[in-house]
Design an enzyme around this catalytic site. Structure first.
Site, PDB file in Angstrom:
ATOM      1  N   ALA A 176       1.007  -1.168   0.161  1.00 26.25           N
ATOM      2  CA  ALA A 176      -0.073  -0.117  -0.038  1.00 26.25           C
ATOM      3  C   ALA A 176       0.794   1.287   0.089  1.00 26.25           C
ATOM      4  O   ALA A 176       1.995   1.321   0.264  1.00 26.25           O
ATOM      5  CB  ALA A 176      -0.841   0.146   1.224  1.00 26.25           C
ATOM      6  N   GLY A 218       0.258  -5.361   0.563  1.00 27.21           N
ATOM      7  CA  GLY A 218      -0.795  -5.229  -0.318  1.00 27.21           C
ATOM      8  C   GLY A 218      -0.373  -5.650  -1.602  1.00 27.21           C
ATOM      9  O   GLY A 218      -1.187  -6.208  -2.401  1.00 27.21           O
ATOM     10  N   GLU A 227      -0.566  -9.425  -1.368  1.00 21.81           N
ATOM     11  CA  GLU A 227      -2.316  -9.956  -1.284  1.00 21.81           C
ATOM     12  C   GLU A 227      -2.534  -9.712  -2.699  1.00 21.81           C
ATOM     13  O   GLU A 227      -3.468 -10.582  -2.943  1.00 21.81           O
ATOM     14  CB  GLU A 227      -2.947  -8.639  -0.146  1.00 21.81           C
ATOM     15  CG  GLU A 227      -2.310  -8.863   1.284  1.00 21.81           C
ATOM     16  CD  GLU A 227      -3.071  -8.104   2.195  1.00 21.81           C
ATOM     17  OE1 GLU A 227      -2.804  -6.788   1.916  1.00 21.81           O
ATOM     18  OE2 GLU A 227      -3.698  -8.494   3.236  1.00 21.81           O
ATOM     19  N   GLU A 275       3.311  -5.945   7.585  1.00 23.18           N
ATOM     20  CA  GLU A 275       2.527  -5.010   8.211  1.00 23.18           C
ATOM     21  C   GLU A 275       2.458  -4.929   9.755  1.00 23.18           C
ATOM     22  O   GLU A 275       2.542  -3.895  10.387  1.00 23.18           O
ATOM     23  CB  GLU A 275       0.907  -5.375   7.974  1.00 23.18           C
ATOM     24  CG  GLU A 275       0.416  -4.937   6.580  1.00 23.18           C
ATOM     25  CD  GLU A 275       0.789  -5.928   5.380  1.00 23.18           C
ATOM     26  OE1 GLU A 275       1.445  -7.082   5.724  1.00 23.18           O
ATOM     27  OE2 GLU A 275       0.116  -5.721   4.558  1.00 23.18           O
TER      28      GLU A 275
END
Ligand code: NAD
Length: 694
Positions: free
Chosen positions: A63, A104, A107, A127
């Protein structure tokens, strides 16, 4: 601006390439670009399969953290919506992974139907390191692909794993050798007609299930310290075993949002951002040319000189180490060797590495050795006359363009620069003890320090793996100047009624690595004593001894003399509260007409930490530090401030600046209070405007 996504077709395969430097962070523009490209491939009847790839450096590092809390973060498609869209696509999507594939980004790769990768691609969910859990379905997908235990380890540990380790699991369909995209396109052609396999439909297989989870809860709980994220990660992954995919994702999201609000995550994200911000220096262009540092000189092989030397040896940079006398040189070298040999005993270094590193030091008693070094760091006694002799000599012998640095703790770098005819080459490089261990490097910018000297020092700091923070010139620079106020606050508490063990205990409970009195005993009380004597002499007054001076007068300098504020048993470092210290304190109070009062632990923390904050505010308004987060980095990396509180300035923001102001006003209004308790004007201004330091 160039497009963050490119699209091409190779026969029946569409290749979507993410190309947003430096690491394909999944900001709004990139997310939209990916969704549009997938839609285009979906609509093209000639396309049978889709390859999604990134650059050699990164598939995607995750992210865009700079987007957190901004409207862009919510801009559709958000990451979960994008991953869901990719997964629901009717044509097989193959993630082709090189470089970093993190958070992210990982993911997103797990939302694809297949994954191929280069052997050394790095897959991970980091994270937890910023106090969060993977919030875009990672906790539900990873266990379906590699099993519960392995997924838990990755989620709770946060460290990346090389792709090759996943060969043979559903996480990795093929290791690619040679060109990644060519390999991925060939693989895509093979699977184009196969039925789509979606990770959400897989079952988590784990024969140990609950028993393993209970064991993991105990282990993770014991290791998590003040942080809530590791256990939340664990519970999110555990849900993959018992809940449906959609329910697991919903709970994951709730956990993510809760952690996002936690002070611990706020602190860790602050530190993450602070380290990046500290590399940007106002007024210093990013393309400032650097001087080449191929060989370093260190003057003085004492406590600091030895540790400083090790930093460069570790980075493969040869060092010429100079002392005044052979015994001092031998002692310094022996300490360096012992440190390396101890690392070798612990298995951290190979025996041949010890010799390799020792082979990079050239010990010398002569300044001839300094003729061809690119940088010299002076670490001799903290005395201006001694520094003057050293810098005058360096100015004579060093080649033009060599950087002349001082490791002084307090002395004026601008004054030191006047001992040379090249003040632009002079800078402070302030390491922290033990210099081979502590991460902080204060870079002290003199009034005349040249921009390329500053830029080179920053780059060098990175090379030797330090957190470098720029400070202006003042007594003690950022860290020690604040430490002086902190020490005075602790001293004031002793005078008023507390004992060293209570103060240390309260601050350690707050999270400080070590309380101020234990720290004083470790560093040596004689240093402060000498400074106070010097300052009194400079001011032409007689030193009015405080308790610390009385301890020194009694020969108690701390651990090295077996006693200071505490007493120490031979060969041990455990501080034992001592009756003699208490007696000296009692005598001091009596002599100064102080009736001791009861002091709470909360007051100890308020006084000591707010003293730091108030001085930090002054440092900020004087421009000694460029930003509040730089001050936080200094305290976190040089003084044992707890990371989960994010540094003194962020802590003040979290407490609320009006509350800090109220407490300081109260302390300042007490009879006989030192004027340093007056709230700093910047603090008053920010509090009045409803603003924060950060
Ligand atoms: P130290 O006494 O352990 O070492 C100083 C060394 O310098 C001694 O070995 C001495 O023989 C040598 N020396 C003195 N004059 C010299 C000269 N003219 N030429 C060559 N060598 C000479 O002191 P230290 O603790 O290593 O401190 C060194 C400097 O680093 C000081 O300026 C100090 O303020 C600063 N510093 C110390 C610490 C700390 O925690 N000790 C932390 C940061 C900075």
């Amino acid at each position: 601006m160039s497009e963050p996504v490119t699209y091409e077709t190779r026969g029946p395969v569409a290749v979507i390439k993410m190309d947003k430097p430096p690491v394909n962070s999944l900001g709004a523009a990139l997310r939209t670009g990916i969704a549009d490209a997938v839609e285009r491939a979906q609509a093209d009847a000639a396309v049978k399969a889709i390859v999604l790839t990134g650059t050699a450096r990164a598939f995607s590092a995750g992210a865009d953290v700079t987007e957190f809390g901004t409207p862009n973060a919510a801009r559709e498609p958000n990451l979960r919506v994008l991953i869901d869209y990719v997964e629901r696509t009717e044509k097989p999507v193959i993630a082709a992974i090189a470089g970093q594939c993190l958070g992210g980004g990982f993911e997103l790769a797990m939302g694809c139907h297949y994954r191929v990768a280069l052997a050394d691609a790095q897959l991970g969910l980091p994270e937890v390191k910023i106090g969060l859990l993977p919030g875009a379905t990672g906790t539900q997908r990873l266990p379906r692909l590699i099993g519960l235990e392995a997924a838990l380890n990755m989620c709770v540990g946060g460290s990346p794993v090389a792709a090759e380790k996943f060969a043979g699991t559903p996480l990795l369909d093929k290791l690619i050798t040679g060109d990644l995209v060519d390999g991925a396109v060939a693989f895509a052609a093979e699977v184009a007609d196969k039925p789509i396999r979606r990770v959400r439909d897989l079952k988590v297989r784990d024969p140990q299930g609950e028993a393993f989870l209970q064991f993991a809860r105990n282990t993770v709980g014991a290791m998590a310290g003040p942080y809530p994220a590791p256990l939340k990660c664990l519970e999110a992954v555990a849900n993959s075993l018992t809940k449906s995919f959609d329910d697991g994702c919903k709970l994951e999201r709730e956990g993510f949002m809760a952690l996002m609000q936690s002070p611990e995550s706020r602190a860790l994200r602050h530190i993450f951002g602070a380290e990046r911000a500290a590399t940007k220096i106002p007024g210093l262009p990013e393309n400032t040319p650097l001087r080449e540092i191929k060989k370093v000189g260190v003057i003085g092989a004492g406590t600091m000189g030895g540790g400083i030397t090790m930093n460069f040896l570790n980075a493969g940079i040869p060092v010429v180490l100079l002392e005044m006398k052979q015994e001092a040189l031998d002692r310094g070298l022996k300490t360096i060797r012992t440190n390396y040999e101890n690392s070798a005993k612990k298995g951290k270094l190979k025996p041949e590495q010890v010799e390799q590193r020792m082979g990079l030091v050239t010990p010398t008693l002569s300044y001839d050795g300094m003729k061809d070094v690119d940088l010299v760091i002076e670490a001799v006694f903290e005395n201006m006359d001694v520094k003057e002799t050293v810098f005058r000599t360096l100015d004579e012998v060093c080649k033009p363009g060599a950087i002349l640095a001082s490791n002084t703790s307090y002395l004026n770098i601008d004054k030191i620069a006047t001992f040379t005819k090249r003040p632009g080459d002079v800078i402070g490089l302030h390491f922290f003890s033990p210099a081979n261990v502590m991460r902080l490097l204060e870079i002290v910018r003199g009034a005349q320090t040249a921009p390329d000297v500053l830029a080179t020092s920053l780059a060098l700091g990175k090379k030797i793996k330090k957190v470098a923070v720029i400070s202006g010139v003042c007594d003690g620079f950022i860290g020690n100047r604040m430490l002086a106020r902190y020490g005075a606050a602790a001293q004031g508490l002793i005078n008023a009624g507390a004992l060293p063990q209570q103060i240390d205990g309260a601050l350690q409970k707050f999270g400080m690595a070590m309380g101020p009195f234990r720290m004083g005993d470790l560093a040596g009380l004689d240093i402060g004593w000498a400074t106070r004597k010097r300052k009194a002499a400079e001011a032409g007054v007689e030193l009015k001894p405080i308790v610390a001076d009385k301890l020194c007068e009694a020969g108690r300098f701390g651990q090295k003399t077996g006693a200071g504020w505490y007493r120490y048993e031979a060969g041990k470092r455990d501080p034992i509260p001592d009756a003699l210290t208490e007696q000296l304190i009692t005598e001091y109070r009596a002599a100064n007409g102080i009736t001791p009062r009861t002091i709470s632990d909360a007051e100890v923390v308020e006084r000591c930490i707010f003293a730091l904050v108030n001085e930090g505010a002054r440092i900020l308004e004087e421009g000694i530090a460029a930003r509040a987060s730089d001050i936080d980095l200094v305290y976190l990396n040089g003084y044992g401030f707890p990371a989960h509180r994010g540094g003194p300035m962020l802590y003040a923001d979290m407490v609320g600046l009006p509350n800090v102001v109220r407490a300081l006003r109260k302390f300042a209004a007490e009879p006989g209070a030192d004027k340093s308790w007056q709230p700093a004007p910047l603090l008053l201004k920010l509090a009045a405007e409803g603003k924060n330091f950060n």
